[in-house]
Design a protein around this motif. Structure first.
Motif, PDB file in Angstrom:
ATOM      1  N   MET A 288      -3.385  -5.369   5.577  1.00  0.00           N
ATOM      2  CA  MET A 288      -2.078  -4.739   5.362  1.00  0.00           C
ATOM      3  C   MET A 288      -1.025  -5.372   6.252  1.00  0.00           C
ATOM      4  O   MET A 288       0.150  -5.393   5.916  1.00  0.00           O
ATOM      5  CB  MET A 288      -2.164  -3.243   5.667  1.00  0.00           C
TER       6      MET A 288
ATOM      7  N   ARG B 101     -17.681  -0.725  -7.395  1.00  0.00           N
ATOM      8  CA  ARG B 101     -16.513   0.021  -6.913  1.00  0.00           C
ATOM      9  C   ARG B 101     -15.804  -0.817  -5.873  1.00  0.00           C
ATOM     10  O   ARG B 101     -16.455  -1.458  -5.052  1.00  0.00           O
ATOM     11  CB  ARG B 101     -16.928   1.353  -6.272  1.00  0.00           C
ATOM     12  N   PHE B 102     -14.462  -0.800  -5.922  1.00  0.00           N
ATOM     13  CA  PHE B 102     -13.700  -1.509  -4.890  1.00  0.00           C
ATOM     14  C   PHE B 102     -13.134  -0.523  -3.876  1.00  0.00           C
ATOM     15  O   PHE B 102     -12.413  -0.907  -2.969  1.00  0.00           O
ATOM     16  CB  PHE B 102     -12.540  -2.309  -5.506  1.00  0.00           C
ATOM     17  N   ASP B 103     -13.404   0.783  -4.064  1.00  0.00           N
ATOM     18  CA  ASP B 103     -12.827   1.771  -3.136  1.00  0.00           C
ATOM     19  C   ASP B 103     -13.905   2.616  -2.499  1.00  0.00           C
ATOM     20  O   ASP B 103     -15.091   2.357  -2.653  1.00  0.00           O
ATOM     21  CB  ASP B 103     -11.803   2.653  -3.840  1.00  0.00           C
TER      22      ASP B 103
ATOM     23  N   SER C 197      -6.200   3.689  -7.004  1.00  0.00           N
ATOM     24  CA  SER C 197      -7.608   3.305  -7.097  1.00  0.00           C
ATOM     25  C   SER C 197      -8.410   4.367  -7.848  1.00  0.00           C
ATOM     26  O   SER C 197      -8.343   5.551  -7.533  1.00  0.00           O
ATOM     27  CB  SER C 197      -8.173   3.133  -5.682  1.00  0.00           C
ATOM     28  N   GLY C 198      -9.149   3.923  -8.837  1.00  0.00           N
ATOM     29  CA  GLY C 198      -9.913   4.864  -9.662  1.00  0.00           C
ATOM     30  C   GLY C 198      -9.210   5.199 -10.958  1.00  0.00           C
ATOM     31  O   GLY C 198      -9.841   5.492 -11.963  1.00  0.00           O
TER      32      GLY C 198
ATOM     33  N   ALA D 199       1.367  -8.169   4.973  1.00  0.00           N
ATOM     34  CA  ALA D 199       2.481  -7.887   4.063  1.00  0.00           C
ATOM     35  C   ALA D 199       3.593  -7.117   4.759  1.00  0.00           C
ATOM     36  O   ALA D 199       4.307  -6.356   4.126  1.00  0.00           O
ATOM     37  CB  ALA D 199       1.967  -7.115   2.852  1.00  0.00           C
TER      38      ALA D 199
ATOM     39  N   CYS E 108     -15.784   0.079  -0.486  1.00  0.00           N
ATOM     40  CA  CYS E 108     -15.159   0.454   0.784  1.00  0.00           C
ATOM     41  C   CYS E 108     -15.571   1.882   1.115  1.00  0.00           C
ATOM     42  O   CYS E 108     -14.880   2.805   0.811  1.00  0.00           O
ATOM     43  CB  CYS E 108     -13.648   0.337   0.713  1.00  0.00           C
TER      44      CYS E 108
ATOM     45  N   GLY F 115      -9.158  -6.513   3.240  1.00  0.00           N
ATOM     46  CA  GLY F 115      -9.210  -5.058   3.316  1.00  0.00           C
ATOM     47  C   GLY F 115      -8.042  -4.444   4.067  1.00  0.00           C
ATOM     48  O   GLY F 115      -6.933  -4.966   4.065  1.00  0.00           O
ATOM     49  N   LEU F 116      -8.300  -3.322   4.728  1.00  0.00           N
ATOM     50  CA  LEU F 116      -7.223  -2.599   5.404  1.00  0.00           C
ATOM     51  C   LEU F 116      -6.510  -3.435   6.456  1.00  0.00           C
ATOM     52  O   LEU F 116      -5.285  -3.392   6.545  1.00  0.00           O
ATOM     53  CB  LEU F 116      -7.752  -1.297   6.024  1.00  0.00           C
TER      54      LEU F 116
ATOM     55  N   GLN G  89      -8.187  -2.631 -11.893  1.00  0.00           N
ATOM     56  CA  GLN G  89      -9.446  -2.456 -11.164  1.00  0.00           C
ATOM     57  C   GLN G  89     -10.588  -2.171 -12.141  1.00  0.00           C
ATOM     58  O   GLN G  89     -11.666  -2.771 -12.049  1.00  0.00           O
ATOM     59  CB  GLN G  89      -9.275  -1.285 -10.192  1.00  0.00           C
TER      60      GLN G  89
ATOM     61  N   MET H 183     -11.852  -9.509   0.869  1.00  0.00           N
ATOM     62  CA  MET H 183     -10.448  -9.906   0.703  1.00  0.00           C
ATOM     63  C   MET H 183      -9.549  -9.449   1.845  1.00  0.00           C
ATOM     64  O   MET H 183      -8.332  -9.426   1.671  1.00  0.00           O
ATOM     65  CB  MET H 183      -9.909  -9.427  -0.662  1.00  0.00           C
TER      66      MET H 183
ATOM     67  N   GLN I  99     -15.015  -4.571   1.182  1.00  0.00           N
ATOM     68  CA  GLN I  99     -13.733  -5.172   0.807  1.00  0.00           C
ATOM     69  C   GLN I  99     -13.078  -5.958   1.942  1.00  0.00           C
ATOM     70  O   GLN I  99     -12.388  -6.939   1.694  1.00  0.00           O
ATOM     71  CB  GLN I  99     -12.764  -4.088   0.314  1.00  0.00           C
TER      72      GLN I  99
ATOM     73  N   ASN J 202      -0.667  -7.889  -4.153  1.00  0.00           N
ATOM     74  CA  ASN J 202      -1.458  -7.330  -3.050  1.00  0.00           C
ATOM     75  C   ASN J 202      -2.278  -6.167  -3.603  1.00  0.00           C
ATOM     76  O   ASN J 202      -1.834  -5.024  -3.565  1.00  0.00           O
ATOM     77  CB  ASN J 202      -0.546  -6.850  -1.913  1.00  0.00           C
ATOM     78  N   HIS J 203      -3.438  -6.477  -4.125  1.00  0.00           N
ATOM     79  CA  HIS J 203      -4.262  -5.430  -4.734  1.00  0.00           C
ATOM     80  C   HIS J 203      -5.380  -5.056  -3.783  1.00  0.00           C
ATOM     81  O   HIS J 203      -6.522  -5.481  -3.926  1.00  0.00           O
ATOM     82  CB  HIS J 203      -4.780  -5.898  -6.089  1.00  0.00           C
ATOM     83  N   LEU J 204      -5.008  -4.275  -2.747  1.00  0.00           N
ATOM     84  CA  LEU J 204      -5.987  -3.821  -1.764  1.00  0.00           C
ATOM     85  C   LEU J 204      -6.457  -2.442  -2.202  1.00  0.00           C
ATOM     86  O   LEU J 204      -5.867  -1.419  -1.837  1.00  0.00           O
ATOM     87  CB  LEU J 204      -5.331  -3.763  -0.381  1.00  0.00           C
ATOM     88  N   CYS J 205      -7.507  -2.425  -2.998  1.00  0.00           N
ATOM     89  CA  CYS J 205      -7.949  -1.159  -3.604  1.00  0.00           C
ATOM     90  C   CYS J 205      -8.155  -0.034  -2.581  1.00  0.00           C
ATOM     91  O   CYS J 205      -7.758   1.102  -2.838  1.00  0.00           O
ATOM     92  CB  CYS J 205      -9.223  -1.370  -4.412  1.00  0.00           C
ATOM     93  N   PRO J 206      -8.763  -0.290  -1.408  1.00  0.00           N
ATOM     94  CA  PRO J 206      -9.019   0.832  -0.503  1.00  0.00           C
ATOM     95  C   PRO J 206      -7.755   1.535  -0.008  1.00  0.00           C
ATOM     96  O   PRO J 206      -7.838   2.670   0.443  1.00  0.00           O
ATOM     97  CB  PRO J 206      -9.760   0.170   0.678  1.00  0.00           C
ATOM     98  N   ILE J 207      -6.583   0.869  -0.060  1.00  0.00           N
ATOM     99  CA  ILE J 207      -5.378   1.534   0.426  1.00  0.00           C
ATOM    100  C   ILE J 207      -4.442   1.936  -0.698  1.00  0.00           C
ATOM    101  O   ILE J 207      -3.339   2.405  -0.448  1.00  0.00           O
ATOM    102  CB  ILE J 207      -4.598   0.651   1.414  1.00  0.00           C
TER     103      ILE J 207
ATOM    104  N   ILE K  16     -10.378  10.419  -4.744  1.00  0.00           N
ATOM    105  CA  ILE K  16     -11.110   9.227  -5.170  1.00  0.00           C
ATOM    106  C   ILE K  16     -12.568   9.607  -5.385  1.00  0.00           C
ATOM    107  O   ILE K  16     -13.148  10.347  -4.588  1.00  0.00           O
ATOM    108  CB  ILE K  16     -10.936   8.119  -4.112  1.00  0.00           C
TER     109      ILE K  16
END
Lengths: 238, 189
Positions: free
Chosen positions: B98, B187-189, A106-107, B101, B159, B94-95, A112, B92, B88, A97-102, A219
């Motif tokens: 969550m 950037r992914f963030d 990240s960074g 999972a 994001c 995104g938030l 990534q 995929m 994001q 589960n690679h959800l970068c924004p959470i 970030i």
């Protein structure tokens, strides 16, 4: 084998190597970056992630474990190899589960950063596996979210070889192989936040979490926000 | 000589936070240049709710968390030549993903809703009910990315993606010169 150095080429560039050096070690010294995830300075090589795959005289080999030999012709940054690397990295993204924004990594995350370097921006062709593994927050200073683990085994080698503890180990086989804690949970091991295995450098992703430091660096001003992964090695090139 | 036909763009926000639409506005004064090249059809920016005609480019923010999102996304695929997943959440999940999972649960969606509306420690919900008005779209079992539902042609990661990245991708796409992003700007963030 003689003790004198020899030369081989990476993408046409002559590279000096000493006997016993792997292709990656010689490339690092010469300022040629070969992408890698499971390899880390100071740890023994594993050859597990295969992101460092290069063509050495026509054969696909892991540059981190393959010894350099005189007159070897190595292909590193070709479109073909980079597209295979991109697929490998994308599959690692999809296995966890690679959800970068959470993610607090990240960074600072090498996975990534590798996706940035390999230009992973095309619509996906793989399904997301979305694992649901339990979070281990039992330890007072460390938390473990193995849904983000890419099974690189860097923490295993750091804990065994540097710390002399053996907190982590592999369990299962094939697609089911995972990094697990040697014990009921982290609190029941002798893990300490000062361990090399727990340090910020060793886990390439956000799986091993040091509590209470997550967003101390915001970030946007993190390690790979300034430049691509591997630039430090490439800047050594004369 | 007649002027070249302007490209038509439609945008929508599905299971997103509207941050990506805010990022579109971050294009700032270059929007004026962009609007010389495009007309905006259905979009929260124009408040047009239905397609008035076929569009060249559809920009999707957010993934699919309910049946209305799927309906809108399929409508966009039917009415747009090129579909872009922006940010994001569209790429995929995104938030919102969550909730996919939530662990140790045979019924993760119910657990999610109960925590959000009934059992959460910081709640004040005087009805003690999970909202169930028939007008509310049915929630999906989990959050899907846009590519899970329809074919997506391009992605703009981030994001939210910066205004610069969106502008450069859109302007190059309109000129027929889009060949991916500068690696330094991804950037992914």
């Amino acid at each position: 084998m003689s003790d004198t150095g020899f030369t081989f080429t990476i993408d046409g560039l002559p590279v000096q190597a000493k006997p016993g050096q792997t292709i990656m070690e010689a490339a690092d010294d010469a300022g040629v970056y070969i992408p890698r995830l499971c390899d880390h300075e100071g740890l023994r090589h594993q050859g597990g992630c295969r992101v460092c795959t290069v063509k050495a005289s026509g054969r696909s080999v892991a540059a981190c474990t393959q010894p350099a030999t005189p007159d070897l012709v190595v292909e590193n940054e070709s479109e073909h190899i980079n597209s295979m690397r991109r697929d490998l990295v994308e599959m690692l993204f999809h296995e966890g589960n690679h959800l970068c924004p959470i993610c607090e990594a990240s960074g600072n995350c090498e996975l990534q950063a590798m996706a940035y370097r390999l230009d992973m921006t095309q619509p996906t062709k793989f399904p997301y596996l979305e694992p649901c593994r339990a979070l281990d927050a039992s330890h007072p200073d460390i938390a473990l979210d193995t849904n983000r683990c890419i099974s690189c085994g860097r923490c295993i080698r750091a804990s065994q070889d540097v710390d002399g503890k053996g907190i982590f180990g592999y369990v299962g086989r094939g697609i089911h192989r995972r990094v697990a804690v040697n014990g009921v949970d982290l609190a029941h091991t002798d893990a300490a936040v000062t361990d090399d295995a727990i340090s910020a450098d060793v886990c390439p992703v956000g799986c091993i979490i040091r509590k209470r430091v997550g967003f101390s660096k915001p970030i946007g001003s993190r390690e790979f926000d300034d430049g691509l992964i591997g630039q430090k090695i490439e800047s050594k090139r004369k | 000589m007649s002027e070249p036909r302007k490209a038509r763009i439609a945008t929508t926000s599905l299971a997103g936070c509207f941050g990506c639409h805010m990022a579109i506005l971050d294009i700032d004064e270059r929007l004026i240049e962009l609007l010389k090249l495009v007309d905006i059809d259905r979009s929260p920016l124009t408040d047009i709710k239905r397609f008035t005609q076929r569009c060249d480019i559809g920009i999707i923010e957010g993934g699919c968390c309910n049946e209305e999102n799927v309906h809108v996304l399929r409508d966009f695929r039917r009415n747009c030549d090129v579909l872009i997943a922006l940010g994001q959440c569209a790429i995929m999940g995104g938030l919102p993903a969550m909730r996919n999972a939530i662990m140790h649960s045979d019924d993760p969606l119910r657990e999610c809703l109960e925590e959000a509306y009934i059992s959460g420690p910081y709640l004040r919900n005087t009805t003690h009910n999970i909202p169930n008005d028939p007008a509310l779209p049915l929630m999906l079992d989990k959050v899907y990315s846009c590519a899970d539902v329809v074919e997506i042609d391009y992605q703009i990661p981030g994001c939210a993606p910066s205004g610069d990245v969106i502008y450069s991708a859109l302007s190059r796409l309109l000129a027929g010169k889009f060949h991916g992003f500068d690696r330094e700007t991804i950037r992914f963030d």
